[in-house]
Design a protein around this motif. Structure first.
Motif, mmCIF file in Angstrom:
data_model
loop_
_atom_site.group_PDB
_atom_site.id
_atom_site.type_symbol
_atom_site.label_atom_id
_atom_site.label_comp_id
_atom_site.label_asym_id
_atom_site.label_seq_id
_atom_site.Cartn_x
_atom_site.Cartn_y
_atom_site.Cartn_z
ATOM 1 N N VAL A 1 0.869 -1.192 0.031
ATOM 2 C CA VAL A 1 -0.118 -0.041 0.005
ATOM 3 C C VAL A 1 0.793 1.451 -0.096
ATOM 4 O O VAL A 1 0.551 2.102 -0.784
ATOM 5 C CB VAL A 1 -0.759 0.113 1.425
ATOM 6 C CG1 VAL A 1 -1.564 1.488 1.520
ATOM 7 C CG2 VAL A 1 -2.128 -1.201 0.979
ATOM 8 N N THR A 2 1.817 1.443 1.248
ATOM 9 C CA THR A 2 2.818 2.398 1.126
ATOM 10 C C THR A 2 3.607 2.613 -0.103
ATOM 11 O O THR A 2 3.421 3.678 -0.793
ATOM 12 C CB THR A 2 3.829 2.186 2.102
ATOM 13 O OG1 THR A 2 3.041 1.717 3.255
ATOM 14 C CG2 THR A 2 4.419 3.440 2.478
ATOM 15 N N SER A 3 4.084 1.577 -0.697
ATOM 16 C CA SER A 3 4.780 1.834 -1.781
ATOM 17 C C SER A 3 4.059 2.219 -3.205
ATOM 18 O O SER A 3 4.515 3.071 -3.810
ATOM 19 C CB SER A 3 5.543 0.698 -2.241
ATOM 20 O OG SER A 3 4.899 -0.434 -2.959
ATOM 21 N N LEU A 4 2.813 1.589 -3.298
ATOM 22 C CA LEU A 4 2.030 2.110 -4.425
ATOM 23 C C LEU A 4 1.799 3.415 -4.472
ATOM 24 O O LEU A 4 1.634 4.203 -5.323
ATOM 25 C CB LEU A 4 0.660 1.223 -4.323
ATOM 26 C CG LEU A 4 0.690 -0.168 -5.244
ATOM 27 C CD1 LEU A 4 -0.615 -0.615 -5.237
ATOM 28 C CD2 LEU A 4 1.277 0.367 -6.594
ATOM 29 N N SER A 5 1.191 3.947 -2.973
ATOM 30 C CA SER A 5 1.043 5.119 -2.893
ATOM 31 C C SER A 5 1.854 6.280 -3.268
ATOM 32 O O SER A 5 1.893 7.374 -4.043
ATOM 33 C CB SER A 5 0.508 5.352 -1.140
ATOM 34 O OG SER A 5 1.047 6.863 -1.146
ATOM 35 N N ARG A 6 3.292 5.937 -2.907
ATOM 36 C CA ARG A 6 4.425 6.833 -3.137
ATOM 37 C C ARG A 6 4.706 6.665 -4.670
ATOM 38 O O ARG A 6 5.132 7.873 -5.646
ATOM 39 C CB ARG A 6 5.699 6.477 -2.677
ATOM 40 C CG ARG A 6 6.830 7.081 -2.708
ATOM 41 C CD ARG A 6 6.569 8.639 -2.365
ATOM 42 N NE ARG A 6 7.813 9.665 -2.290
ATOM 43 C CZ ARG A 6 7.887 10.752 -2.558
ATOM 44 N NH1 ARG A 6 6.525 11.456 -2.507
ATOM 45 N NH2 ARG A 6 8.890 11.703 -2.288
ATOM 46 N N GLU B 1 2.313 6.212 -7.016
ATOM 47 C CA GLU B 1 1.433 6.642 -7.714
ATOM 48 C C GLU B 1 1.715 8.272 -7.619
ATOM 49 O O GLU B 1 1.508 9.163 -8.517
ATOM 50 C CB GLU B 1 0.088 6.659 -7.245
ATOM 51 C CG GLU B 1 -0.712 5.536 -7.843
ATOM 52 C CD GLU B 1 -1.950 5.047 -7.151
ATOM 53 O OE1 GLU B 1 -2.657 4.087 -7.936
ATOM 54 O OE2 GLU B 1 -2.314 5.714 -6.252
ATOM 55 N N GLN B 2 2.298 8.760 -6.563
ATOM 56 C CA GLN B 2 2.597 10.243 -6.350
ATOM 57 C C GLN B 2 3.757 10.671 -7.732
ATOM 58 O O GLN B 2 3.638 11.654 -7.762
ATOM 59 C CB GLN B 2 3.318 10.482 -5.095
ATOM 60 C CG GLN B 2 2.743 11.347 -4.207
ATOM 61 C CD GLN B 2 3.347 11.605 -2.626
ATOM 62 O OE1 GLN B 2 3.240 10.464 -2.038
ATOM 63 N NE2 GLN B 2 4.127 12.524 -2.264
ATOM 64 N N ARG C 1 1.959 10.784 -10.876
ATOM 65 C CA ARG C 1 1.223 11.869 -11.170
ATOM 66 C C ARG C 1 1.979 13.178 -11.341
ATOM 67 O O ARG C 1 1.744 13.845 -12.283
ATOM 68 C CB ARG C 1 0.436 12.027 -9.760
ATOM 69 C CG ARG C 1 -0.769 10.945 -9.487
ATOM 70 C CD ARG C 1 -1.829 11.901 -8.422
ATOM 71 N NE ARG C 1 -2.546 12.653 -9.027
ATOM 72 C CZ ARG C 1 -3.859 12.426 -9.797
ATOM 73 N NH1 ARG C 1 -4.066 11.279 -9.964
ATOM 74 N NH2 ARG C 1 -4.417 13.360 -10.309
ATOM 75 N N HIS D 1 11.233 3.630 -6.962
ATOM 76 C CA HIS D 1 9.801 3.401 -6.994
ATOM 77 C C HIS D 1 9.305 2.772 -8.458
ATOM 78 O O HIS D 1 8.091 2.361 -8.530
ATOM 79 C CB HIS D 1 8.973 4.787 -6.782
ATOM 80 C CG HIS D 1 9.491 5.391 -5.581
ATOM 81 N ND1 HIS D 1 9.045 4.721 -4.418
ATOM 82 C CD2 HIS D 1 10.288 6.332 -5.209
ATOM 83 C CE1 HIS D 1 9.467 5.597 -3.357
ATOM 84 N NE2 HIS D 1 10.408 6.499 -3.722
#
Lengths: 197, 197
Positions: free
Chosen positions: B5-10, B12-13, B16, B49
């Motif tokens: 979850v954490t790595s995906l969120s970063r 995706e950041q 973007r 990432h």
DNA sequence: TTCTTCAACTAACAGTTGTTAGTTTTGCTT
DNA sequence: AAGCAAAACTAACAACTGTTAGTTGAAGAA
């Protein structure tokens, strides 16, 4: 002077090949060594003919801009209705594009890689050109040719979006002629604006 | 797993911010160091990432493509006339774009920088999508909704040209809502095809 | 406390970029 | 044959490119 003719002719050869390359790969991804190879010479030799990579882009963009403006000025002189001016403006725009599809594609897709102050100057020319088409639409609304509830900004942006992509998919081998294409496009795009009497 | 979850969120950041940068400068002119700076980290850190610069572009392009296809599939299921399907297809397309204007701009302008085989795959998806819209137009002609003498290729290319430029000039602060914009665009573009009864 | 994992770091690589300086070749004009 | 200008050449530059290898500090779990 023979020298001028010769050098101009070779310079134009360089610029034309550059236009093809810029269209194909995009300005940034196209290197001077790519361009040189296309011409069968060394990269450094290009600088006998042009001052810089960006000078090529500047020439391409502003030469096209001048042609578009000249075409529009002709239309504005005519004593016809606003909707007819819009129609003729569109046909003129298409004809200018069709004369050099490669340069048109560069003009439309790569102008953003101009640096200041050329970029600012280019964008001013562009907004002026668009606004004069917008004026045709507004005049057409005022005269009752077009619907009253048109969002003119939306209409004019839609118009130019359609027109500007043309060089990317239109092939010169196509059976359809520029004049004919322009007419069909104009009909299609203007019918959405017209009153249904 | 919390790690994922954490790595995906970063991740995706990163993606973007990359989309913003690619839209602004173009894929080729945007460097990994530019991107890193936007995120306040070093260029090498990006590779914790993502696998490569192109992986970012691939993600952006194919994620958008999937959304467009899903939207179109919904429309095709409906039991309505061809011209209504065309209308709904256009509105759906606009809505998908409006959800992420930045990614849409990249999807449309930068996909050509994909390398093989991704590029080929992307173009196949794209031509398939376009052809399904073309089918709506042909069905509309067959059913008498649209004029008989329409050049369907020209019509569908004009349609997508208009639609695809939208993310470049539409601003999210605009008062006009995507649904409304889509409806207006659809009306404008479809009126040019309709019979004048 | 120790272990683990994430997300950042420094240092460096091999290749490419636009461009320059200075030189040589080519082909026409006198 | 000599002179001239156009157009090519070689060699090199400093800066920048995407990416790698290996390391370090921080945070939470055992």
């Amino acid at each position: 002077m023979a020298e001028t003719v010769t050098s101009l002719s070779r310079k134009e050869q360089v610029i034309r090949k550059a236009a093809e390359l810029f269209k194909e790969k995009g300005y940034s991804a196209a290197s001077m060594r790519d361009l040189a190879q296309k011409l069968g010479i060394e990269a450094a030799s290009l600088y006998s003919h042009i001052k810089s990579k960006e000078e090529i882009l500047r020439t391409l963009c502003f030469d096209m801009a001048a042609e578009f403006r000249a075409s529009l000025a002709e239309v504005e002189k005519k004593q016809v209705s606003a909707s007819e001016k819009l129609r003729l403006g569109i046909i003129g725009h298409v004809k200018v594009m069709a004369k050099d599809l490669t340069a048109s594609a560069v003009f439309m897709n790569e102008h953003r890689h101009l640096s200041q102050p050329s970029l600012r100057e280019f964008l001013l020319l562009r907004i002026n050109y668009i606004n004069r088409f917008k004026q045709f639409i507004e005049d057409g609304i005022a005269s009752g040719d077009f619907k009253k509830n048109i969002d003119t900004k939306l209409a004019v942006m839609t118009l130019f979006s359609s027109l500007n992509w043309m060089p990317l998919w239109f092939s010169p081998e196509s059976t359809i002629e520029p004049e004919n294409l322009g007419t069909q496009l104009a009909d299609m795009l203007i019918n959405g604006l017209k009153q249904n009497p």
